[in-house]
Design a protein around this motif. Structure first.
Motif, PDB file in Angstrom:
ATOM      1  N   ARG A  58       0.849  -1.196   0.000  1.00  9.58           N
ATOM      2  CA  ARG A  58       0.000   0.000   0.000  1.00  9.58           C
ATOM      3  C   ARG A  58       0.881   1.242   0.000  1.00  9.58           C
ATOM      4  O   ARG A  58       2.024   1.202   0.429  1.00  9.58           O
ATOM      5  CB  ARG A  58      -0.895   0.016   1.243  1.00  9.58           C
ATOM      6  CG  ARG A  58      -1.867  -1.156   1.329  1.00  9.58           C
ATOM      7  CD  ARG A  58      -2.672  -1.143   2.611  1.00  9.58           C
ATOM      8  NE  ARG A  58      -3.601  -0.033   2.667  1.00  9.58           N
ATOM      9  CZ  ARG A  58      -4.867  -0.071   2.215  1.00  9.58           C
ATOM     10  NH1 ARG A  58      -5.322  -1.157   1.657  1.00  9.58           N
ATOM     11  NH2 ARG A  58      -5.647   0.975   2.332  1.00  9.58           N
ATOM     12  N   ARG A  86      -8.753   8.219  -1.158  1.00 10.96           N
ATOM     13  CA  ARG A  86      -7.807   7.272  -1.756  1.00 10.96           C
ATOM     14  C   ARG A  86      -7.697   5.922  -1.048  1.00 10.96           C
ATOM     15  O   ARG A  86      -7.009   5.030  -1.530  1.00 10.96           O
ATOM     16  CB  ARG A  86      -6.409   7.901  -1.798  1.00 10.96           C
ATOM     17  CG  ARG A  86      -6.348   9.267  -2.439  1.00 10.96           C
ATOM     18  CD  ARG A  86      -6.328   9.150  -3.921  1.00 10.96           C
ATOM     19  NE  ARG A  86      -6.138  10.486  -4.507  1.00 10.96           N
ATOM     20  CZ  ARG A  86      -6.730  10.879  -5.596  1.00 10.96           C
ATOM     21  NH1 ARG A  86      -7.538  10.067  -6.235  1.00 10.96           N
ATOM     22  NH2 ARG A  86      -6.521  12.073  -6.082  1.00 10.96           N
ATOM     23  N   PHE A  91      -4.395   3.078  -0.334  1.00 11.52           N
ATOM     24  CA  PHE A  91      -3.712   4.127   0.416  1.00 11.52           C
ATOM     25  C   PHE A  91      -4.120   4.049   1.882  1.00 11.52           C
ATOM     26  O   PHE A  91      -5.269   3.759   2.196  1.00 11.52           O
ATOM     27  CB  PHE A  91      -4.096   5.499  -0.159  1.00 11.52           C
ATOM     28  CG  PHE A  91      -3.598   6.666   0.647  1.00 11.52           C
ATOM     29  CD1 PHE A  91      -2.241   6.941   0.746  1.00 11.52           C
ATOM     30  CD2 PHE A  91      -4.483   7.493   1.294  1.00 11.52           C
ATOM     31  CE1 PHE A  91      -1.785   8.023   1.485  1.00 11.52           C
ATOM     32  CE2 PHE A  91      -4.041   8.588   2.034  1.00 11.52           C
ATOM     33  CZ  PHE A  91      -2.690   8.845   2.120  1.00 11.52           C
ATOM     34  N   VAL A 169       0.344  11.224  -3.638  1.00 16.53           N
ATOM     35  CA  VAL A 169      -0.281   9.917  -3.376  1.00 16.53           C
ATOM     36  C   VAL A 169      -0.764   9.301  -4.674  1.00 16.53           C
ATOM     37  O   VAL A 169      -0.507   8.123  -4.961  1.00 16.53           O
ATOM     38  CB  VAL A 169      -1.438  10.047  -2.361  1.00 16.53           C
ATOM     39  CG1 VAL A 169      -2.272   8.778  -2.309  1.00 16.53           C
ATOM     40  CG2 VAL A 169      -0.897  10.399  -0.987  1.00 16.53           C
ATOM     41  N   LEU A 173       0.202   5.715  -6.378  1.00 14.38           N
ATOM     42  CA  LEU A 173      -0.822   4.698  -6.578  1.00 14.38           C
ATOM     43  C   LEU A 173      -0.828   4.195  -8.020  1.00 14.38           C
ATOM     44  O   LEU A 173      -1.166   3.030  -8.274  1.00 14.38           O
ATOM     45  CB  LEU A 173      -2.209   5.239  -6.209  1.00 14.38           C
ATOM     46  CG  LEU A 173      -2.476   5.409  -4.719  1.00 14.38           C
ATOM     47  CD1 LEU A 173      -3.780   6.151  -4.489  1.00 14.38           C
ATOM     48  CD2 LEU A 173      -2.488   4.049  -4.003  1.00 14.38           C
TER      49      LEU A 173
END
Length: 175
Positions: A58, A86, A91, A169, A173
Motif C-alpha cells: 500500500r 484514496r 492508500f 499519493v 498509486l
C-alpha cells in the motif's frame, strides 16, 4: 542506522516530492518488510483497527504528531479527506503520536477523533529518540509518504497542503 536517520531527516526538510530522492538503498529486512514499515510495528489506541501486516503493498502516509501541537491538529481534516478519497485505491494514513505520556494521552485523543478512520499509534522510546528508520523528527507535524515497497518517496515538515499530498499519493498509486 545513523545514515538512514540522516537521510530521513534530510527528506523531512524537503517540501516537494521531486526533491526527496532515494540515495543509497536501505537494506531490506527479510520477512519483515522495509525498515520504515518495521518502525510502524507499534501499539495502536482507539477504535480504528490497525494491523501493520496490511501495510506492505500500500501507499502509506505516516504523520508524526502530538496532541499539543496546533499544526498537527489543523492537518487532521486534510488527512481524513485523503484517507476517504484514496483509501479504497490502496492508500493508508497512519498517525504516530509523539506525546511523552503515550497511551494515557493518545487513547482519549483516538476516541475523540474516531470519525477520522485513521489508526493512532503510540511511539516507543526508540522512535522518540530518533533511533528508527525515520530518524529524529525535528518538527510537528512531520509526514513521510511511503511507496508500495515501503520506501520514502516524499516528506513534508509542517503542515502539508491537500493538493500537494493528493498529487503525490496519486502518482504513487499509479505505479
Amino acid at each position: 542506522m545513523r545514515r538512514r536517520g540522516f537521510r530521513a531527516l534530510v527528506c523531512a526538510g524537503v517540501l516537494t516530492l521531486a526533491g526527496c530522492h532515494r540515495g543509497p538503498e536501505v537494506p531490506r529486512l527479510t520477512g519483515t518488510g522495509s525498515p520504515y514499515l518495521r518502525a510502524l510495528w507499534l501499539p495502536s489506541v482507539g477504535p480504528t483497527p490497525y494491523d501493520w501486516r496490511q501495510l506492505p503493498g500500500r501507499v502509506v502516509l505516516v504523520s508524526f504528531f502530538a496532541t499539543w501541537s496546533f499544526p498537527s491538529l489543523a492537518q487532521l481534516p486534510t488527512l481524513e479527506a485523503l484517507q476517504k478519497e484514496r483509501g479504497a485505491q490502496g492508500f493508508q494514513v497512519v498517525l504516530v503520536g509523539l506525546d511523552l505520556d503515550g497511551a494515557r494521552t493518545l487513547a482519549p485523543f483516538a476516541e475523540e477523533y474516531a470519525s477520522l478512520g485513521i489508526p493512532v499509534l503510540v511511539s516507543d522510546p526508540a522512535l522518540q529518540q530518533g533511533q528508527s528508520a525515520f530518524g529524529l523528527i525535528p518538527a510537528l507535524p512531520a509526514s513521510f509518504l511511503l511507496d508500495k515497497e515501503g520506501q520514502v518517496a516524499g516528506a513534508w515538515q509542517g503542515m502539508a497542503g491537500h493538493a500537494a499530498l493528493s498529487e503525490a499519493v496519486q502518482t504513487l498509486l499509479r505505479r
